[in-house]
Design an enzyme around this catalytic site. Sequence first.
Site, PDB file in Angstrom:
ATOM      1  CD  GLU A  29      -0.922   0.711   3.616  1.00  0.00           C
ATOM      2  OE1 GLU A  29      -1.322   1.866   3.373  1.00  0.00           O
ATOM      3  OE2 GLU A  29      -1.053   0.159   4.719  1.00  0.00           O
ATOM      4  CE  LYS A 163      -3.099   2.094  11.514  1.00  0.00           C
ATOM      5  NZ  LYS A 163      -3.270   1.218  10.346  1.00  0.00           N
TER       6      LYS A 163
END
Length: 313
Positions: A29, A163
Amino acid sequence: MIEPFQSWLTRSAPVAAAQTAGRAVVALESTIIAHGMPYPENVRTAREVEAVIRGLGAEPATIAVIGGRIRIGLSDQELELLGRSGQAAKVSRRDLPAVLASGALGATTVAGTMICAALAGIEVFVTGGIGGVHRGAELSFDISADLQELAKTSVAVVCAGAKSILDLALTLEYLETQGVPVLSCGQDNFAAFYTRDSGLRADYRLDDPAQQARFIRTKWDLGLAGGVVLSTPVPEAAAMPRGEIDAITQRALAEAKEQGITGKALTPFLLARIEALTGGRSLATNIALVKHNAEVGARLALAMAAGRRGLPP
Ligand code: PSU
Ligand code: MN
Protein backbone atom coordinates in the site's frame (compact mmCIF):
# COMPACT_ATOMS: atom_id res chain seq x y z
CA MET A 1 -13.36 -9.36 -23.43
CA ILE A 2 -11.71 -6.28 -21.97
CA GLU A 3 -13.48 -5.21 -18.78
CA PRO A 4 -14.08 -1.45 -18.36
CA PHE A 5 -11.83 -1.27 -15.27
CA GLN A 6 -8.81 -2.34 -17.34
CA SER A 7 -8.59 1.11 -18.90
CA TRP A 8 -7.96 2.58 -15.40
CA LEU A 9 -5.17 0.14 -14.55
CA THR A 10 -1.49 0.35 -15.51
CA ARG A 11 1.00 -2.31 -14.46
CA SER A 12 4.74 -1.66 -14.34
CA ALA A 13 6.79 -3.79 -16.73
CA PRO A 14 8.24 -6.03 -13.96
CA VAL A 15 4.79 -6.68 -12.46
CA ALA A 16 3.27 -7.44 -15.86
CA ALA A 17 6.11 -9.84 -16.64
CA ALA A 18 5.82 -11.60 -13.28
CA GLN A 19 2.07 -12.05 -13.68
CA THR A 20 2.39 -13.34 -17.24
CA ALA A 21 4.94 -15.89 -16.04
CA GLY A 22 2.69 -16.94 -13.12
CA ARG A 23 5.30 -15.78 -10.61
CA ALA A 24 4.45 -14.65 -7.08
CA VAL A 25 3.43 -10.99 -6.73
CA VAL A 26 2.92 -9.10 -3.46
CA ALA A 27 0.85 -5.92 -3.34
CA LEU A 28 1.98 -3.06 -1.07
CA GLU A 29 0.00 0.00 0.00
CA SER A 30 0.97 3.65 -0.24
CA THR A 31 -0.93 5.36 2.61
CA ILE A 32 1.75 4.03 4.92
CA ILE A 33 4.27 5.93 2.75
CA ALA A 34 2.34 9.20 2.33
CA HIS A 35 0.53 9.39 5.69
CA GLY A 36 1.96 6.72 8.00
CA MET A 37 5.64 7.67 8.24
CA PRO A 38 7.70 10.87 7.90
CA TYR A 39 10.01 11.65 4.99
CA PRO A 40 12.63 10.33 4.28
CA GLU A 41 12.16 7.20 6.42
CA ASN A 42 8.92 6.48 4.53
CA VAL A 43 10.58 6.27 1.12
CA ARG A 44 13.59 4.38 2.43
CA THR A 45 11.28 1.86 4.12
CA ALA A 46 9.17 1.45 0.97
CA ARG A 47 12.29 0.58 -1.01
CA GLU A 48 13.63 -1.77 1.67
CA VAL A 49 10.30 -3.57 1.88
CA GLU A 50 10.35 -4.07 -1.90
CA ALA A 51 13.92 -5.40 -1.64
CA VAL A 52 12.91 -7.93 1.05
CA ILE A 53 10.20 -9.27 -1.26
CA ARG A 54 12.50 -9.44 -4.30
CA GLY A 55 15.18 -11.13 -2.21
CA LEU A 56 12.79 -13.98 -1.51
CA GLY A 57 11.94 -14.39 -5.20
CA ALA A 58 8.58 -12.61 -5.39
CA GLU A 59 7.73 -9.37 -7.22
CA PRO A 60 6.61 -6.32 -5.19
CA ALA A 61 3.75 -4.20 -6.56
CA THR A 62 3.33 -0.95 -4.66
CA ILE A 63 -0.06 0.52 -5.52
CA ALA A 64 -1.07 4.19 -5.80
CA VAL A 65 -3.21 6.51 -7.94
CA ILE A 66 -1.08 8.67 -10.22
CA GLY A 67 -2.18 10.78 -13.19
CA GLY A 68 -5.66 9.30 -13.45
CA ARG A 69 -4.47 5.68 -13.39
CA ILE A 70 -4.37 2.97 -10.77
CA ARG A 71 -0.68 2.15 -10.87
CA ILE A 72 0.37 -1.40 -9.99
CA GLY A 73 4.12 -1.31 -9.38
CA LEU A 74 5.97 2.00 -8.95
CA SER A 75 9.39 3.29 -9.90
CA ASP A 76 11.84 4.69 -7.34
CA GLN A 77 10.97 8.23 -8.49
CA GLU A 78 7.26 7.57 -7.99
CA LEU A 79 7.88 6.29 -4.46
CA GLU A 80 9.84 9.49 -3.82
CA LEU A 81 6.98 11.61 -5.20
CA LEU A 82 4.44 9.93 -2.92
CA GLY A 83 6.65 10.15 0.14
CA ARG A 84 7.71 13.70 -0.39
CA SER A 85 4.82 15.62 -1.90
CA GLY A 86 2.68 15.96 1.22
CA GLN A 87 -0.21 16.39 -1.25
CA ALA A 88 -1.35 12.81 -1.78
CA ALA A 89 -4.99 12.13 -0.94
CA LYS A 90 -5.71 9.20 1.39
CA VAL A 91 -7.69 6.88 -0.87
CA SER A 92 -10.17 4.44 0.57
CA ARG A 93 -13.18 2.85 -1.23
CA ARG A 94 -15.27 6.02 -1.24
CA ASP A 95 -12.41 8.19 -2.54
CA LEU A 96 -11.17 6.05 -5.42
CA PRO A 97 -13.51 7.38 -8.15
CA ALA A 98 -12.92 11.02 -7.18
CA VAL A 99 -9.14 10.79 -7.13
CA LEU A 100 -8.95 8.73 -10.34
CA ALA A 101 -11.38 10.91 -12.26
CA SER A 102 -9.66 14.14 -11.22
CA GLY A 103 -6.15 12.93 -11.99
CA ALA A 104 -4.94 13.86 -8.48
CA LEU A 105 -2.19 12.03 -6.60
CA GLY A 106 -3.55 9.35 -4.28
CA ALA A 107 -2.11 7.02 -1.66
CA THR A 108 -4.21 3.90 -1.18
CA THR A 109 -5.20 2.61 2.28
CA VAL A 110 -5.62 -1.06 3.10
CA ALA A 111 -9.18 -0.90 1.75
CA GLY A 112 -8.15 1.03 -1.38
CA THR A 113 -5.17 -1.24 -2.02
CA MET A 114 -7.28 -4.39 -1.62
CA ILE A 115 -9.69 -3.13 -4.29
CA CYS A 116 -6.86 -2.33 -6.72
CA ALA A 117 -4.98 -5.57 -6.01
CA ALA A 118 -8.13 -7.60 -6.66
CA LEU A 119 -8.72 -5.76 -9.95
CA ALA A 120 -5.12 -6.52 -10.94
CA GLY A 121 -5.41 -10.22 -9.98
CA ILE A 122 -2.99 -10.02 -7.03
CA GLU A 123 -3.93 -12.28 -4.12
CA VAL A 124 -1.45 -11.32 -1.38
CA PHE A 125 -0.99 -7.87 0.13
CA VAL A 126 1.41 -6.72 2.86
CA THR A 127 0.76 -3.77 5.16
CA GLY A 128 1.87 -2.67 8.65
CA GLY A 129 -1.31 -2.95 10.67
CA ILE A 130 -4.89 -2.97 9.41
CA GLY A 131 -7.40 -0.32 10.44
CA GLY A 132 -10.18 -1.38 12.79
CA VAL A 133 -12.75 -0.31 15.34
CA HIS A 134 -11.55 2.85 17.06
CA ARG A 135 -11.79 3.17 20.84
CA GLY A 136 -15.05 4.94 21.68
CA ALA A 137 -16.58 3.87 18.35
CA GLU A 138 -19.94 3.41 20.13
CA LEU A 139 -20.13 7.22 20.07
CA SER A 140 -17.94 8.22 17.11
CA PHE A 141 -19.00 5.37 14.76
CA ASP A 142 -15.35 5.38 13.61
CA ILE A 143 -14.78 1.93 12.16
CA SER A 144 -12.11 1.71 9.46
CA ALA A 145 -13.40 0.93 5.97
CA ASP A 146 -10.60 -1.69 5.95
CA LEU A 147 -12.88 -4.06 7.86
CA GLN A 148 -15.77 -3.81 5.37
CA GLU A 149 -13.30 -4.33 2.54
CA LEU A 150 -12.00 -7.49 4.20
CA ALA A 151 -15.61 -8.69 4.32
CA LYS A 152 -16.05 -8.49 0.56
CA THR A 153 -12.78 -8.34 -1.37
CA SER A 154 -10.80 -11.54 -1.87
CA VAL A 155 -7.24 -10.59 -0.96
CA ALA A 156 -5.07 -12.02 1.83
CA VAL A 157 -3.75 -9.21 4.04
CA VAL A 158 -0.52 -9.82 5.94
CA CYS A 159 -0.12 -7.53 8.96
CA ALA A 160 1.20 -7.23 12.52
CA GLY A 161 -2.40 -7.29 13.74
CA ALA A 162 -4.47 -4.13 13.89
CA LYS A 163 -2.95 -0.85 15.03
CA SER A 164 -2.85 -0.73 18.83
CA ILE A 165 -4.43 2.74 18.86
CA LEU A 166 -7.68 0.79 18.22
CA ASP A 167 -10.03 -1.35 20.26
CA LEU A 168 -8.57 -4.72 19.28
CA ALA A 169 -11.25 -6.86 20.95
CA LEU A 170 -14.02 -5.04 19.07
CA THR A 171 -11.99 -5.23 15.86
CA LEU A 172 -11.90 -9.04 16.15
CA GLU A 173 -15.63 -9.15 16.98
CA TYR A 174 -16.38 -7.14 13.86
CA LEU A 175 -14.23 -9.42 11.68
CA GLU A 176 -15.99 -12.47 13.14
CA THR A 177 -19.42 -11.00 12.34
CA GLN A 178 -18.28 -10.30 8.79
CA GLY A 179 -16.93 -13.83 8.34
CA VAL A 180 -13.31 -12.77 7.92
CA PRO A 181 -10.90 -15.46 9.16
CA VAL A 182 -7.99 -14.22 11.27
CA LEU A 183 -4.95 -16.47 10.91
CA SER A 184 -1.86 -16.12 13.04
CA CYS A 185 1.70 -17.05 12.14
CA GLY A 186 4.37 -17.54 14.81
CA GLN A 187 2.09 -17.38 17.87
CA ASP A 188 -1.46 -18.28 18.94
CA ASN A 189 -2.64 -14.73 19.64
CA PHE A 190 -3.50 -11.81 17.39
CA ALA A 191 -0.56 -9.37 17.20
CA ALA A 192 -0.87 -5.82 18.56
CA PHE A 193 1.27 -3.80 16.12
CA TYR A 194 3.89 -2.12 18.37
CA THR A 195 3.75 -5.10 20.75
CA ARG A 196 3.57 -8.81 19.98
CA ASP A 197 0.61 -9.97 21.99
CA SER A 198 -2.89 -8.48 22.05
CA GLY A 199 -3.99 -11.03 24.66
CA LEU A 200 -6.70 -12.08 22.18
CA ARG A 201 -6.62 -15.39 20.34
CA ALA A 202 -6.56 -15.49 16.56
CA ASP A 203 -8.98 -17.92 14.94
CA TYR A 204 -6.38 -20.34 13.58
CA ARG A 205 -2.63 -20.62 13.96
CA LEU A 206 -0.88 -21.63 10.74
CA ASP A 207 2.90 -21.18 10.72
CA ASP A 208 3.60 -22.94 7.43
CA PRO A 209 3.09 -20.86 4.24
CA ALA A 210 1.84 -23.94 2.37
CA GLN A 211 -0.86 -24.43 5.02
CA GLN A 212 -1.76 -20.74 4.92
CA ALA A 213 -2.04 -20.91 1.13
CA ARG A 214 -4.20 -24.04 1.33
CA PHE A 215 -6.56 -22.38 3.81
CA ILE A 216 -6.94 -19.28 1.64
CA ARG A 217 -7.35 -21.24 -1.60
CA THR A 218 -9.99 -23.46 0.04
CA LYS A 219 -11.98 -20.39 1.13
CA TRP A 220 -11.99 -18.93 -2.36
CA ASP A 221 -12.56 -22.28 -4.08
CA LEU A 222 -15.78 -22.51 -2.07
CA GLY A 223 -16.92 -19.15 -3.41
CA LEU A 224 -16.56 -17.57 0.05
CA ALA A 225 -15.59 -14.14 -1.23
CA GLY A 226 -13.72 -11.79 1.08
CA GLY A 227 -10.32 -11.33 2.60
CA VAL A 228 -8.25 -13.28 5.06
CA VAL A 229 -6.14 -11.60 7.75
CA LEU A 230 -2.73 -13.17 8.39
CA SER A 231 -1.29 -11.68 11.58
CA THR A 232 2.35 -12.04 12.56
CA PRO A 233 4.03 -10.33 15.52
CA VAL A 234 6.76 -7.69 15.32
CA PRO A 235 10.18 -9.31 15.91
CA GLU A 236 10.96 -9.49 19.64
CA ALA A 237 14.00 -7.20 19.49
CA ALA A 238 11.98 -4.37 17.87
CA ALA A 239 8.82 -4.57 20.03
CA MET A 240 7.91 -1.64 22.31
CA PRO A 241 7.40 -2.16 26.05
CA ARG A 242 3.65 -2.71 26.57
CA GLY A 243 3.16 -0.34 29.54
CA GLU A 244 4.98 2.52 27.86
CA ILE A 245 3.13 2.30 24.55
CA ASP A 246 -0.23 2.00 26.34
CA ALA A 247 0.39 5.19 28.36
CA ILE A 248 1.61 7.11 25.31
CA THR A 249 -1.36 5.94 23.24
CA GLN A 250 -3.74 7.22 25.94
CA ARG A 251 -2.01 10.59 25.80
CA ALA A 252 -2.13 10.80 22.00
CA LEU A 253 -5.84 9.84 22.06
CA ALA A 254 -6.56 12.59 24.63
CA GLU A 255 -4.74 15.16 22.46
CA ALA A 256 -6.73 14.11 19.39
CA LYS A 257 -9.94 14.59 21.35
CA GLU A 258 -8.89 18.03 22.65
CA GLN A 259 -7.95 19.15 19.14
CA GLY A 260 -11.13 17.74 17.58
CA ILE A 261 -9.28 15.44 15.19
CA THR A 262 -11.61 12.90 13.58
CA GLY A 263 -12.24 10.96 10.37
CA LYS A 264 -9.41 10.13 8.01
CA ALA A 265 -7.02 12.49 9.82
CA LEU A 266 -7.19 10.55 13.09
CA THR A 267 -4.94 7.56 12.36
CA PRO A 268 -2.11 9.63 10.79
CA PHE A 269 -2.32 12.09 13.72
CA LEU A 270 -2.05 9.30 16.31
CA LEU A 271 0.87 7.59 14.55
CA ALA A 272 2.77 10.88 14.30
CA ARG A 273 2.08 11.86 17.93
CA ILE A 274 3.14 8.44 19.21
CA GLU A 275 6.33 8.76 17.19
CA ALA A 276 7.07 12.16 18.75
CA LEU A 277 6.20 11.01 22.27
CA THR A 278 8.46 7.93 21.97
CA GLY A 279 11.32 9.99 20.56
CA GLY A 280 11.13 8.10 17.27
CA ARG A 281 11.24 4.61 18.77
CA SER A 282 7.73 3.73 17.58
CA LEU A 283 8.81 4.56 14.02
CA ALA A 284 11.70 2.08 14.29
CA THR A 285 9.22 -0.52 15.52
CA ASN A 286 6.82 0.27 12.67
CA ILE A 287 9.60 -0.11 10.10
CA ALA A 288 10.75 -3.41 11.61
CA LEU A 289 7.27 -4.89 11.64
CA VAL A 290 6.53 -3.94 8.04
CA LYS A 291 9.76 -5.58 6.87
CA HIS A 292 8.95 -8.71 8.81
CA ASN A 293 5.43 -8.76 7.35
CA ALA A 294 7.02 -8.51 3.90
CA GLU A 295 8.95 -11.73 4.55
CA VAL A 296 5.84 -13.58 5.69
CA GLY A 297 3.85 -12.17 2.76
CA ALA A 298 6.47 -13.10 0.16
CA ARG A 299 6.56 -16.68 1.45
CA LEU A 300 2.77 -16.85 1.33
CA ALA A 301 2.69 -15.47 -2.23
CA LEU A 302 5.27 -18.06 -3.33
CA ALA A 303 3.16 -20.84 -1.80
CA MET A 304 0.00 -19.48 -3.46
CA ALA A 305 1.77 -19.32 -6.84
CA ALA A 306 3.13 -22.87 -6.44
CA GLY A 307 -0.39 -24.06 -5.61
CA ARG A 308 -1.77 -22.35 -8.74
CA ARG A 309 0.76 -24.18 -10.89
CA GLY A 310 -0.30 -27.46 -9.28
CA LEU A 311 3.16 -28.00 -7.80
CA PRO A 312 3.58 -29.50 -4.36
CA PRO A 313 3.77 -26.35 -2.23
N1 PSU B 1 -0.08 0.32 8.64
C1 PSU B 1 0.92 1.11 9.09
N2 PSU B 1 0.78 2.47 8.94
C2 PSU B 1 -0.33 3.03 8.34
C3 PSU B 1 -1.38 2.20 7.87
C4 PSU B 1 -1.21 0.84 8.04
O1 PSU B 1 1.93 0.62 9.63
O2 PSU B 1 -0.40 4.27 8.22
C5 PSU B 1 -2.60 2.82 7.20
C6 PSU B 1 -3.32 1.84 6.26
O3 PSU B 1 -3.37 2.43 4.98
C7 PSU B 1 -4.72 1.70 6.84
C8 PSU B 1 -4.90 3.04 7.45
O4 PSU B 1 -5.68 1.38 5.86
O5 PSU B 1 -3.65 3.24 8.11
C9 PSU B 1 -6.10 3.08 8.40
O6 PSU B 1 -6.69 4.33 8.35
P1 PSU B 1 -8.17 4.56 8.95
O7 PSU B 1 -8.04 4.19 10.41
O8 PSU B 1 -8.47 6.01 8.71
O9 PSU B 1 -9.08 3.65 8.20
MN1 MN C 1 -11.79 6.13 10.41
